[in-house]
Scaffold this motif. Structure first.
Motif, PDB file in Angstrom:
ATOM      1  N   TRP A   1     -14.037  -0.399 -12.687  1.00  0.00           N
ATOM      2  CA  TRP A   1     -12.860   0.432 -12.850  1.00  0.00           C
ATOM      3  C   TRP A   1     -11.852  -0.201 -13.794  1.00  0.00           C
ATOM      4  CZ3 TRP A   1      -7.647  -0.014 -11.620  1.00  0.00           C
ATOM      5  CH2 TRP A   1      -6.925   1.184 -11.747  1.00  0.00           C
TER       6      TRP A   1
ATOM      7  N   ILE B   1      -5.693   3.378  -6.519  1.00  0.00           N
ATOM      8  CA  ILE B   1      -6.660   2.264  -6.453  1.00  0.00           C
ATOM      9  C   ILE B   1      -5.993   1.006  -5.924  1.00  0.00           C
ATOM     10  CG2 ILE B   1      -8.009   0.696  -7.882  1.00  0.00           C
ATOM     11  CD1 ILE B   1      -9.576   2.876  -8.402  1.00  0.00           C
ATOM     12  N   LYS B   2      -4.775   0.736  -6.444  1.00  0.00           N
ATOM     13  CA  LYS B   2      -4.061  -0.457  -5.983  1.00  0.00           C
ATOM     14  C   LYS B   2      -3.735  -0.336  -4.504  1.00  0.00           C
ATOM     15  CE  LYS B   2      -3.381  -2.685  -9.957  1.00  0.00           C
ATOM     16  NZ  LYS B   2      -2.490  -2.165 -10.982  1.00  0.00           N
ATOM     17  N   SER B   3      -3.405   0.885  -4.060  1.00  0.00           N
ATOM     18  CA  SER B   3      -3.095   1.078  -2.644  1.00  0.00           C
ATOM     19  C   SER B   3      -4.290   0.741  -1.779  1.00  0.00           C
ATOM     20  CB  SER B   3      -2.684   2.527  -2.393  1.00  0.00           C
ATOM     21  OG  SER B   3      -1.380   2.731  -2.826  1.00  0.00           O
ATOM     22  N   VAL B   4      -5.461   1.228  -2.184  1.00  0.00           N
ATOM     23  CA  VAL B   4      -6.664   0.961  -1.400  1.00  0.00           C
ATOM     24  C   VAL B   4      -6.927  -0.541  -1.338  1.00  0.00           C
ATOM     25  CG1 VAL B   4      -9.147   1.281  -1.301  1.00  0.00           C
ATOM     26  CG2 VAL B   4      -7.689   3.195  -1.882  1.00  0.00           C
ATOM     27  N   LEU B   5      -6.734  -1.220  -2.488  1.00  0.00           N
ATOM     28  CA  LEU B   5      -6.997  -2.664  -2.505  1.00  0.00           C
ATOM     29  C   LEU B   5      -6.001  -3.416  -1.637  1.00  0.00           C
ATOM     30  CD1 LEU B   5      -7.872  -3.102  -6.227  1.00  0.00           C
ATOM     31  CD2 LEU B   5      -9.379  -3.161  -4.261  1.00  0.00           C
TER      32      LEU B   5
ATOM     33  N   MET C   1       0.842  -1.200   0.000  1.00  0.00           N
ATOM     34  CA  MET C   1       0.000   0.000   0.000  1.00  0.00           C
ATOM     35  C   MET C   1       0.881   1.256   0.000  1.00  0.00           C
ATOM     36  SD  MET C   1      -1.152   2.585   2.115  1.00  0.00           S
ATOM     37  CE  MET C   1      -1.102   2.076   3.827  1.00  0.00           C
TER      38      MET C   1
ATOM     39  N   GLN D   1      -2.819   8.275  -0.113  1.00  0.00           N
ATOM     40  CA  GLN D   1      -1.948   7.298   0.536  1.00  0.00           C
ATOM     41  C   GLN D   1      -1.597   7.714   1.960  1.00  0.00           C
ATOM     42  OE1 GLN D   1       0.764   6.887  -2.690  1.00  0.00           O
ATOM     43  NE2 GLN D   1       0.674   4.667  -2.573  1.00  0.00           N
TER      44      GLN D   1
ATOM     45  N   LEU E   1      -4.539   6.732   3.994  1.00  0.00           N
ATOM     46  CA  LEU E   1      -4.579   5.280   4.200  1.00  0.00           C
ATOM     47  C   LEU E   1      -3.544   4.867   5.240  1.00  0.00           C
ATOM     48  CD1 LEU E   1      -4.924   3.972   0.535  1.00  0.00           C
ATOM     49  CD2 LEU E   1      -6.662   3.986   2.285  1.00  0.00           C
TER      50      LEU E   1
ATOM     51  N   TYR F   1     -16.861  -4.957  -3.841  1.00  0.00           N
ATOM     52  CA  TYR F   1     -15.554  -4.862  -4.509  1.00  0.00           C
ATOM     53  C   TYR F   1     -15.597  -5.492  -5.897  1.00  0.00           C
ATOM     54  CZ  TYR F   1     -13.045  -3.137  -0.473  1.00  0.00           C
ATOM     55  OH  TYR F   1     -12.607  -2.362   0.536  1.00  0.00           O
TER      56      TYR F   1
ATOM     57  N   LEU G   1      -4.547  -2.299   0.973  1.00  0.00           N
ATOM     58  CA  LEU G   1      -4.921  -2.082   2.367  1.00  0.00           C
ATOM     59  C   LEU G   1      -6.139  -2.925   2.730  1.00  0.00           C
ATOM     60  CD1 LEU G   1      -3.782  -0.472   4.649  1.00  0.00           C
ATOM     61  CD2 LEU G   1      -5.572   1.201   4.320  1.00  0.00           C
ATOM     62  N   ALA G   2      -7.048  -3.126   1.770  1.00  0.00           N
ATOM     63  CA  ALA G   2      -8.223  -3.958   2.049  1.00  0.00           C
ATOM     64  C   ALA G   2      -7.781  -5.379   2.377  1.00  0.00           C
ATOM     65  CB  ALA G   2      -9.174  -3.950   0.854  1.00  0.00           C
TER      66      ALA G   2
END
Lengths: 170, 103, 348
Positions: C139, A27-31, A20, B33, B36, C132, A33-34
């Motif tokens: 997306w 978007i990749k960062s959020v995923l 992350m 970021q 986050l 998701y 972190l998910a």
């Protein structure tokens, strides 16, 4: 067995947290972190907190991070591009403080863990506490805190609405 | 020990996650970021709280985590609203370019 | 744990996970026949007796078609999203009790995948993950119709989740437990004041039931709430760019979600596998309980289909208004009412 699962889940959480921070695409960062939060929920179950684990997924993965995704898609924030400005001093100082801080933190946690009054095997893994007990505690000893948090949520609700409103809206 | 899990493992994981969060908040330029990373730090603290609570055989750790999650939700909604407001004015969420108090 | 015990656990968990996707095959046929009946036309009746082989034929077609991945997509996420959809749909069912706890040859077998203390919360957690699958599909497709579908769906699911959870909180309050087997157990028998009426949550919480069921339509993206894939405006919404079995995955997930939502409705508001005067004994009791549960679930599946082919689609602002200004206040009123009932019951 539980120990192995815990270590694996914790490792997944750490690795994806690292992804992350390292990634350039929001978007990749959020995923990432998910995934990390999902792994954390697994560790919560192993630490006898199934209620918090469910809450973690519902609130963090299901609401907060989806809100982030929604925002990124709505604002169409693309991947970060290098802006050509190098900031060697800032980067050095930032990295230095991260390293120093991480060392201090881990040292202190280590010391505190060793000093904890030992209750070995006092909590059996199969004696998962009932969410009922948690609710009872929440609405007796922590009632004031609970009410304070509800006021805070209301304030946040109003605040978010005012901030995101278009100024020239009729 | 919480069942078969040593408390030191929990604390180690928590500390590592928190340090990663600090690194992200200090070193990244993208506001999303940074945000986050702050969420990650809260989760690291939650992990430590649950670990301590379980090791001590009390539910108080979980209660505090419950409040932290509620506060995180409040913080996320306000924070994202601020992003929307800033993005409308400046068309960017790079914190190095958001350097003017008035636009 | 002996080998037999292990085998029982595997059967309890794995069999529902295999049966659910298999049920989709007849379900699609039922949906098309019912739709045809509502629209006064014959429907699929050529392939096999009564057209029963139409769905297997469609599935063979989906599997053998070319799997196109458009060039400008984000490959990894594009391929990940459909499997997420199926995963979320299938794993919800793990905590739903599909039959009574039975005793066969000295072994106690609870007919539920996993009877966890936070069962209902688990269901909501997994349901919230299913968003998701849609957002990522929208997306990663790199297509404006897909993106619009994804954005719509994230807003829609978050909005309706609130009303749904608050409505279900009424059931939790009445049962005093998140455990779904406890929720079924408290609905056994009849009301003390009215001994002919089964003690289903439906009767005291009819408002909660309406809110829950309407929100379930929104959560499963079924008409009248299928805005994320509204074909008249968005081509096919979030799965516009998907072809072959990846499109089939979304199709599969939608129907599994319909079954699971019906099963949840039956469990929360209509007593699950229980009936007044039904006391399960041995394997025959287990089978009967399973049949009762299946019948209740099938009824709600039929309602889902009936509504789909009867109501027109909402406009986006109407959808938001209904969710926030009608369903959410109603569910809060329901919660207050259940709380008053609980106080009345304990004070007597």
């Amino acid at each position: 067995m539980e120990r192995l699962i815990f270590d694996a889940a914790a490792l997944v959480a750490i690795v994806f947290a690292g992804l992350m921070v390292a990634g350039r695409d929001p978007i990749k960062s959020v995923l990432a972190l998910a995934v990390s939060f999902f792994a954390l929920a697994v560790t919560y179950v192993l630490l006898l907190a199934p209620f918090i684990a469910a809450l973690q997924i519902i609130v963090y993965a299901g609401a907060i991070l989806v809100l982030f995704l929604f925002l990124i898609m709505l604002l169409n924030v693309g991947p970060e591009r290098p802006d050509g400005v190098r900031r060697p001093v800032q980067t050095f100082l930032g990295s230095l403080s991260v390293v120093v801080f991480a060392g201090l933190l881990l040292g202190m946690l280590r010391a505190s863990g060793a000093r904890l009054p030992g209750q070995p095997e006092a909590v059996a893994a199969d004696a998962l506490p009932d969410p009922k007990a948690l609710g009872r505690l929440l609405f007796s000893d922590y009632l004031l805190h609970f009410e304070a948090v509800s006021v805070l949520l209301l304030a946040a609700l109003v605040g978010a609405f005012v901030l995101a409103r278009r100024e020239n809206a009729q | 020990m919480i069942g078969p899990i040593p408390l030191s493992h929990v604390l180690l994981a928590s500390g590592a996650l928190f340090a990663i969060g600090v690194a992200g908040a200090l070193l990244r330029r993208n506001a999303i970021q940074i945000f986050l990373s702050i969420e990650l730090m809260m989760n690291a603290a939650n992990l430590a709280l649950i670990g301590y609570g379980a090791a001590l055989g009390t539910q108080q750790g979980q209660i505090i985590v419950f409040f932290v999650i509620a506060i995180a939700a409040a913080e996320a909604s306000v924070g994202l609203a601020i992003f929307v407001a800033i993005f409308r004015h400046t068309e960017t969420i790079d914190v190095n370019k958001i350097n003017l108090l008035k636009w | 744990m002996t080998l037999v015990d292990g085998a029982i656990v595997v059967l309890r968990v794995v069999v529902p996970a295999l049966i659910l996707p298999a049920l989709v095959i007849p379900l699609v046929w039922v949906e098309r026949r019912v739709a045809a009946f509502i629209q006064d036309r014959p429907g699929p009746n050529r392939v096999g007796p009564f057209g029963l082989l139409q769905s297997p034929a469609d599935i063979i077609k989906l599997f053998t078609k070319e799997d196109v991945v458009p060039a400008a997509t984000d490959k990894f996420l594009f391929l990940l999203a459909p499997s997420l959809a199926v995963f979320a749909a299938l794993s919800t069912f793990a905590v739903v009790p599909y039959g009574p706890t039975i005793r066969v040859a000295g072994k106690v077998i609870p007919m539920v995948g996993a009877d966890v203390s936070v069962g209902l919360l688990y269901v909501f957690a997994i349901t919230s993950l299913s968003v998701y699958a849609i957002v990522l599909a929208g997306w990663s497709s790199n297509d404006k119709f897909s993106l619009l579908g994804g954005i719509r769906s994230s807003a829609q699911i978050i909005s309706y989740e609130l009303a749904m959870t608050t409505a279900a909180a009424g059931v939790v309050l009445a049962a005093g437990s998140f455990r779904l087997t406890d929720i079924v157990a408290m609905q056994e028998g009849t009301f003390r004041l009215l001994p002919v009426v089964p003690r289903w949550n439906f009767f005291p919480q009819v408002i909660g039931f309406i809110v829950f069921f309407v929100s379930a339509f929104a959560e499963t993206n079924r008409l009248p709430f299928d805005l994320p894939e509204a074909e008249a405006e968005l081509v096919a919404g979030y799965h516009t760019e998907y072809s072959a079995m990846r499109f089939g995955s979304y199709f599969l997930a939608e129907y599994i979600n319909v079954i699971v939502a019906s099963a949840m409705t039956a469990t929360l508001y209509f007593g699950g596998w229980s009936l007044p005067g039904f006391h399960p004994e041995g394997w025959l009791g287990g089978l009967l309980g399973l049949l009762i549960f299946a019948a209740k679930t099938a009824f709600f599946v039929l309602v889902f289909i009936w509504v789909r082919w009867t109501l027109p689609r909402f406009r986006y602002d109407q959808l938001m208004r209904l969710g926030w200004k009608t369903l959410l206040p109603l569910s809060l009123a329901n919660l207050l009412w259940v709380a008053l009932l609980a106080i009345w019951r304990t004070s007597r």
